[in-house]
Design a protein around this motif. Structure first.
Motif, PDB file in Angstrom:
ATOM      1  N   TYR A  88       0.792  -1.234   0.000  1.00  0.00           N
ATOM      2  CA  TYR A  88       0.000   0.000   0.000  1.00  0.00           C
ATOM      3  C   TYR A  88       0.819   1.277   0.000  1.00  0.00           C
ATOM      4  O   TYR A  88       0.253   2.371  -0.118  1.00  0.00           O
ATOM      5  CB  TYR A  88      -0.944   0.000   1.210  1.00  0.00           C
ATOM      6  N   GLY A  89       2.140   1.187   0.169  1.00  0.00           N
ATOM      7  CA  GLY A  89       2.972   2.382   0.142  1.00  0.00           C
ATOM      8  C   GLY A  89       2.577   3.390   1.201  1.00  0.00           C
ATOM      9  O   GLY A  89       2.409   3.058   2.379  1.00  0.00           O
ATOM     10  N   LEU A  90       2.385   4.627   0.791  1.00  0.00           N
ATOM     11  CA  LEU A  90       2.086   5.708   1.729  1.00  0.00           C
ATOM     12  C   LEU A  90       0.674   5.614   2.314  1.00  0.00           C
ATOM     13  O   LEU A  90       0.341   6.361   3.237  1.00  0.00           O
ATOM     14  CB  LEU A  90       2.261   7.068   1.039  1.00  0.00           C
ATOM     15  N   ASP A  91      -0.145   4.714   1.802  1.00  0.00           N
ATOM     16  CA  ASP A  91      -1.488   4.504   2.356  1.00  0.00           C
ATOM     17  C   ASP A  91      -1.520   3.372   3.377  1.00  0.00           C
ATOM     18  O   ASP A  91      -2.598   2.995   3.855  1.00  0.00           O
ATOM     19  CB  ASP A  91      -2.483   4.203   1.236  1.00  0.00           C
ATOM     20  N   ALA A  92      -0.353   2.831   3.724  1.00  0.00           N
ATOM     21  CA  ALA A  92      -0.300   1.684   4.635  1.00  0.00           C
ATOM     22  C   ALA A  92      -0.663   2.087   6.060  1.00  0.00           C
ATOM     23  O   ALA A  92      -0.192   3.109   6.570  1.00  0.00           O
ATOM     24  CB  ALA A  92       1.094   1.065   4.616  1.00  0.00           C
TER      25      ALA A  92
END
Length: 383
Positions: free
Chosen positions: A296-300
């Protein structure tokens, strides 16, 4: 015969070393170009006081730019910039471009040529299909540590910050022309190699020596460099080597993640000096955080403590940037650390690549992934 000991050549200061992997791309086709040996040969012939620092890697399309021992982030990035300029004096007339990212958007792993080297040949013979698929690139940051007794406590606590570094640097959403659904497909690929992936959380240097001895005795490794953990001790250099990050497409992002790593290691070192016990996460939380950041990258939403409390990675990162500001001033990298906050505002590389692809599709472009490569080429030319 006694246990094999591992001597750690402690660094009196928290010096820095950076290794930045990049690839050669054909300007016309945008595909990978297996011309690293040719480029390195020409760069090495350039007159220079110290000589540009460029080393070979597994694949003939790859160059690794390596700094000397540096005192600050600014010094390390200045060193790298000089080397990249030297490379461009060779590549520009040859119709070659440079790209740094975790993966190439559409290149095929089965078409790549391997650098002639006995060590690489042995790796591929052993790892077979998975070894041949290592069409991935990253950034490695070394930070000097003053005592062998600090290495593993700092390493274990650094694992709490794994997802922050992974999310910030994630730049490998595409693999052989497909969107993988991951922000960092590289993170998932690399851990398929034996001894790669997350490190064990050893409680003492003696336990690490036991592990190394077992690996030698059972033939798993021939040298310490065969331990390919995402964060590992580097006894030869007296450093902790952080290998979490995907290849960073811009110098600004390289400065940002290097500063964050430098500050984190020095911050944890100071807490040890003050007699604190450093916080750690259970291995299963560390493993879950790695997957969430890769996916999810920065949405993790990441796990931030041993009690299982969760938080959006960017919210936790903002708090850490405030906490590390005094350390950054001490290390003369306050401006570099401040660049970390730019990444979520601009979008991490995986987000920018997808936006470029979607825009090209909306325009009806025949080869939208070529435009993704063009965007990566342009970003590496940014100051």
């Amino acid at each position: 015969m006694g246990r094999r000991s591992v001597e750690f050549n402690a660094s009196p200061r928290p010096t820095l070393g950076v290794e930045w992997e990049m690839v050669l791309v054909d300007r016309a086709s945008r595909d990978l170009a297996p011309r690293a040996a040719e480029v390195m040969g020409a760069v090495e012939r350039e007159p220079s006081a110290t000589g540009p620092r460029v080393t070979k890697e597994l694949l003939r399309n790859t160059l690794e730019v390596v700094t000397g021992v540096c005192g600050t982030v600014g010094e390390a990035v200045g060193d790298i910039s000089e080397t990249v300029s030297a490379i461009r004096r060779v590549t520009d007339p040859l119709g070659l471009e440079l790209v740094s990212a975790g993966t190439h958007p559409f290149a095929r792993w089965d078409e790549q040529l391997v650098t002639p080297d006995a060590r690489y040949a042995e790796l591929l013979e052993r790892t077979q299909w998975w070894g041949r698929q290592m069409l991935i690139w990253g950034v490695h940051v070394h930070v000097g540590v003053s005592s062998v007794h600090k290495v593993l406590p700092i390493l274990n606590s650094l694992l709490n910050h794994y997802p922050h570094l992974q999310a910030l640097s994630a730049s490998s959403p595409y693999w052989t022309g497909f969107d993988t659904g991951y922000a960092s497909n590289r993170a998932q690929m690399f851990q398929q190699l034996p001894t790669a992936g997350l490190p064990f959380q050893f409680g003492s240097w003696g336990e690490f020596e036991d592990y190394v001895d077992d690996m030698f005795v059972t033939g798993v490794i021939d040298g310490l460099s065969d331990v390919r953990w995402d964060i590992r001790p580097s006894p030869k250099f007296g450093t902790i080597e952080v290998r979490v990050c995907d290849g960073t497409p811009t110098l600004r992002e390289l400065r940002a993640v290097t500063a964050l790593i430098h500050c984190l290691v020095v911050h944890l070192d100071a807490r040890l000096e003050a007699g604190e016990e450093l916080p750690t996460l259970p291995p299963w939380h560390v493993q879950e955080n790695k997957w969430r950041a890769a996916r999810y990258g920065l949405d993790a939403e990441i796990i931030v403590d041993a009690r299982g409390r969760e938080r959006l990675v960017t919210d936790d990162l903002d708090e850490w940037l405030d906490r590390l500001e005094p350390v950054a001033r001490q290390l003369d990298c306050a401006g570099d650390l401040a660049l970390v906050a730019e990444v979520p505002r601009r979008g991490a590389s995986y987000q920018r690549q997808r936006a470029t692809f979607e825009a090209a599709c909306a325009r009806g472009e025949a080869s939208p992934l070529h435009h993704v490569v063009d965007s990566l080429v342009a970003e590496l030319r940014e100051p």
